[in-house]
Each structure stands twice: as structure tokens, then as C-alpha cells.
Design an enzyme around this catalytic site. Structure first.
Site, mmCIF file in Angstrom:
data_model
loop_
_atom_site.group_PDB
_atom_site.id
_atom_site.type_symbol
_atom_site.label_atom_id
_atom_site.label_comp_id
_atom_site.label_asym_id
_atom_site.label_seq_id
_atom_site.Cartn_x
_atom_site.Cartn_y
_atom_site.Cartn_z
ATOM 1 N N ASP A 1 0.986 -1.418 -0.152
ATOM 2 C CA ASP A 1 0.114 0.045 0.152
ATOM 3 C C ASP A 1 0.833 1.329 -0.012
ATOM 4 O OD1 ASP A 1 -2.468 -1.747 0.626
ATOM 5 O OD2 ASP A 1 -1.831 -1.801 2.696
ATOM 6 N N LYS B 1 2.177 1.889 -5.100
ATOM 7 C CA LYS B 1 3.118 1.199 -6.448
ATOM 8 C C LYS B 1 2.516 1.649 -7.431
ATOM 9 C CE LYS B 1 3.128 -2.539 -4.722
ATOM 10 N NZ LYS B 1 3.789 -2.353 -2.853
ATOM 11 N N GLY C 1 -3.892 -4.521 -4.550
ATOM 12 C CA GLY C 1 -4.758 -3.465 -4.818
ATOM 13 C C GLY C 1 -4.412 -2.699 -4.793
ATOM 14 N N HIS C 2 -3.985 -1.562 -6.216
ATOM 15 C CA HIS C 2 -3.568 -0.814 -6.238
ATOM 16 C C HIS C 2 -4.409 0.223 -6.764
ATOM 17 C CE1 HIS C 2 0.469 -3.390 -7.894
ATOM 18 N NE2 HIS C 2 0.022 -3.903 -6.961
ATOM 19 N N GLN D 1 2.349 -5.976 -3.133
ATOM 20 C CA GLN D 1 2.675 -5.645 -1.352
ATOM 21 C C GLN D 1 4.154 -5.543 -1.463
ATOM 22 O OE1 GLN D 1 1.651 -9.422 -2.515
ATOM 23 N NE2 GLN D 1 -0.276 -8.346 -2.610
#
Ligand code: IMP
Length: 423
Positions: A12, A15, A39-40, A223
Site C-alpha cells: 500500500d 506503487k 490492490g493498486h 505488496q
């Protein structure tokens, strides 16, 4: 120039935004590990996109995106994601997205096994995303996993799923959890696989051809370093190598194909799930949540927040070989009067500048802080590094010094335009 983008904390770090920014000068964007636990969030042209398995280059018309062999793919989740992104006006065609035939598959039962394992661990639970990532990687290493290529042989795969369902149901019954009907599982995953089939290929020669012909490659890490199965805060980690080495084993491209490692960190620290968090700070958590910040993109969970921890960051820069730091969310600290940076831990009277391996030592790690003045002004409108307040520049300079890596990017907001390039 081929770059890896790596999270330096517990995921988080923002990125997706840096990947999206660097994608402009890249031809191919590649995921090499993790699954849809990632989750991006990317905001491009004012629209917010949440990506889980799809590489961020998917938002561009002219980029090739590859889901490499090291990723674990939930076919149902991936199809849902493709449909969601397509509904936002992005076409996802077979010449834009390649899926490795060697990637392992997350079955619906892996998610329930994930939940069962967490329940069995009680207060020692990892706090997983319950996406079945651990059980799918466990099957891979245990040599009983199913790979995407196996789905080309329906009879074989159906047999394997039937066997796997029997094993899984035994465990699930014991935990009073949902059991599975093998035929339903087969029908469900095959329906998803049919949507994915045109994208499936041996991605390794395609990647080598791109590399040898001088295309710019971007490896999109998911991650963060502290969730790495080897270097993270074990056992409170994910089940893949989230560090730069994972980009090679997860794609089939060698270390010699990579020149740059961009390490992404927040100007402070956050973590979700369980496990050690020496610089965690309730006041900072409340403050950031009050601003509507730091809620998970995948699960919506509020993230724990804390001060910048350069014991962890220093180690992360070492093991990844970071060539440039991208410090995001600097604007999150805009209103704070004074800021703390953890420079070392005191563990039983001994000073540690690198994190301990021993899981029990974490409980006794007392962070030693340096206090720096805040900048008390809005950085979100800064157009370049020079425009940042002097205290913000000093804070970033100290961060770089403590981690022995230069600052390459500074993030002052979610938009692509709020990524400042340094140097
Ligand atoms: P798993 O990857 O779902 O097995 O979860 C293992 C640990 O990694 C948990 O602490 C999760 O919260 C964390 N985790 C997994 N993916 C992400 C991510 O993309 N961002 C932040 N934490 C993650």
C-alpha cells in the site's frame, strides 16, 4: 532502461501511481508475484481505477501487459476485474494482455482454506486478505497445484479438482465452513477460463524478444518488502517473494535484464493485518483516517498508521538493491506540527539499525526517534521538487541519508500530475 518497482514497507505504498507514471516510457508492464490480494489504485485523467491482478499498463492503449508465471491467478476474480475495467471504457484484448501458462491457479476452495487456517490460528492469525493466496502457493510448493496450462486438458484438470475438493471438504467440515461440490467448481472455473483462454501463452519467449529488441520493461511488484516470505516479518507475511529477486523468478527474465530498482515508500508507515509494527501510532492513525486516508483498496479495512521507520526501510533498500526512492503521501503529513523518524530500535538495551530475525524480539523493540519540524503547509499544488517547503525537503533528505538511497520521486497527491520527479 528496465526497472522494477518494489514496495519497501508492508504494501500500500502507492506503487500503482509510480508504475502508472513510469509506464509512459515503458513498452511492457509485467507482474511476477502475488495474486488478487494486491490492490493498486491508479487515478488517470481524473478517473479512479482499482487493479488487483491486471498490470497498471492496462490503462494505456499501446502497452503490452504480462501476468507472469510467479503470479497466482484466481480466474473468476480476474474475469470480474477485466469486466469492471472494460466497463470503465478500457478495452482488454489478447494483444494487450498475456497470461503465463505456467502461472498457478487459485481455486474457490483455496479461499475457504485460507479462512479455515486463519480461524484455527485464533489470536495468532496472519490477518490475510482471504483471497486464497497462501493455500494456492502452498499447493504450488507442495507440487499439487494446478497451472493455467493444465486447463487446456479439461479431463485431467477435472480429475485434479475433484481430488482437491475431497481433501478440502474434509478440512472445511471440521471448521464448520462452506464445503464444495466438485462439478460446480469445475463449471465455475472453466467458465472463467474460457474468457481468459485467448490471453494464455508461454510468456517467457515474448518477454525475451521484447528485452532483446530494446523495449523498455517495467516490473510491477505487488505488496511490500516486509511481507516477503523470506525477508518480511515472518510469519506475518504473504506467500511470495515481493522483493526484487521475485521479479526474475516470477517472469523468466534474468537479473541481467534489469538496470533500475525503484523502491516506493510512504512518508510515514502503514500496515494491515497482524504482526509487529514498532512505530505504530494511534494519534497518527486517527489523524489520517480522519482525513479519509488509509483505507484498504482491496478490503476497505482501515490501515494501522505509524511514523517513518528507517530500520525497516534501510533493510528494504539493501535486500532490493534500490537505485531510487519514490516517497509517496508526503501531503498526508502537511498539517503535522512535528514529525518523528525512527532511526534504530533498542532491544534489551542493545541498539539495532537493522530488523531482527527473531519473531519474539519484535515485542521488545523500542523505537528510537529523531524529531523533525513539520512544514504546516499544503504541498498538493507543488509542481516540482524545488517548490516543496524547506522542512519537507529536509525531511526527505534525512530519509534518504538514513536509507543510503537517493530520492527519485515525491508524491504529493493521488493524481499523475502530483508525482514530482527529482534530479
Ligand atoms: P495474504 O497475502 O492474503 O495471504 O495476506 C498475508 C498478509 O499480507 C496480510 O497481512 C495481508 O494484509 C498482507 N497483504 C497482502 N496483500 C497486500 C497488499 O496488497 N497490501 C497490503 N497488505 C497486503
Amino acid at each position: 532502461m528496465n526497472n522494477i518497482i518494489i514496495g519497501l514497507q508492508w504494501g500500500d505504498e502507492g506503487k500503482g501511481k509510480i508504475v502508472d507514471y513510469l509506464t509512459e516510457s515503458s513498452d511492457v508492464v509485467i507482474r511476477g508475484q502475488g495474486g488478487n490480494n494486491a490492490g493498486h489504485t491508479v487515478i488517470a485523467n481524473g478517473t479512479k481505477y482499482v487493479l488487483h491482478l491486471l498490470p497498471s499498463g492496462i490503462l494505456w492503449d499501446d502497452k503490452l501487459n504480462v501476468i507472469g508465471n510467479g503470479v497466482v491467478i484466481d480466474p473468476i476474480g480476474l474475469v470480474q476485474e477485466i469486466e469492471r475495467i472494460e466497463a470503465q471504457g478500457i478495452a482488454i484484448t489478447p494483444n494487450k494482455l498475456l497470461i503465463s501458462d505456467r502461472a498457478h491457479v487459485v481455486l474457490p476452495l483455496h479461499k475457504e482454506l485460507d479462512a479455515a487456517r486463519e480461524a484455527a490460528l485464533g489470536d495468532q492469525k496472519i490477518g490475510t486478505t482471504k483471497r486464497g493466496i497462501g493455500p494456492a502457493y502452498a499447493d504450488k510448493v507442495n507440487r499439487c497445484g494446478l497451472r493455467i496450462v493444465d486447463f487446456l486438458d479439461r479431463e485431467f484438470t477435472s480429475q485434479q479438482i475433484k481430488r482437491r475438493v475431497v481433501d478440502a471438504n474434509e478440512i472445511l467440515v471440521r471448521h464448520g465452513l462452506q464445503t464444495f461440490d466438485a462439478d460446480e467448481v469445475i463449471a465455475e472455473v472453466y467458465a472463467a477460463f474460457e474468457r481468459l483462454r485467448p490471453h494464455v501463452s508461454n510468456t517467457i519467449p515474448a518477454l525475451h524478444t521484447a528485452w532483446k529488441s530494446g523495449k523498455n520493461l517495467l516490473f510491477e511488484g505487488a505488496q511490500g518488502t516486509l511481507l516477503d516470505i523470506d525477508f518480511g516479518t515472518y510469519p506475518f507475511v504473504t506467500s511470495s517473494n515481493t522483493t526484487s529477486g521475485g521479479s526474475c523468478t516470477g517472469t523468466g527474465l534474468p537479473p541481467t535484464a534489469i538496470q533500475g530498482v525503484i523502491g516506493v515508500c510512504k512518508a510515514y508507515t502503514t500496515r494491515v493485518g497482524s504482526g509487529p509494527f514498532p512505530t505504530g501510532d494511534e494519534g497518527l492513525s486517527e489523524y489520517l483516517h480522519g482525513l479519509g486516508r488509509e483505507f484498504g483498496a482491496t478490503t476497505g479495512r482501515p490501515r494501522g498508521c505509524g511514523w517513518l521507520d528507517t530500520v525497516l526501510l534501510r533493510f528494504a533498500c539493501m535486500v532490493n538493491g534500490v537505485t531510487g526512492l519514490a516517497v509517496t503521501n508526503v501531503d498526508g503529513l502537511d498539517e503535522y506540527e512535528t514529525l518523528q523518524i525512527c532511526t534504530s530500535y533498542d532491544i534489551d538495551g542493545e541498539i539495532h539499525t537493522l530488523p531482527p530475525a527473531d519473531r519474539k524480539a519484535w515485542d521488545r523493540a523500542v523505537p528510537i526517534y529523531e524529531t523533525l519540524p513539520g512544514w504546516k503547509s499544503d504541498t498538493t499544488g507543488c509542481k516540482n521538487f524545488e517548490e516543496l517547503p524547506s522542512q519537507a525537503k529536509a525531511y526527505l533528505a534525512r530519509l534518504a541519508e538514513l536509507c543510503d538511497a537517493p530520492i527519485a520521486f515525491v508524491g504529493v497527491g493521488p493524481d499523475r500530475l502530483q508525482t514530482l520527479v527529482v534530479g
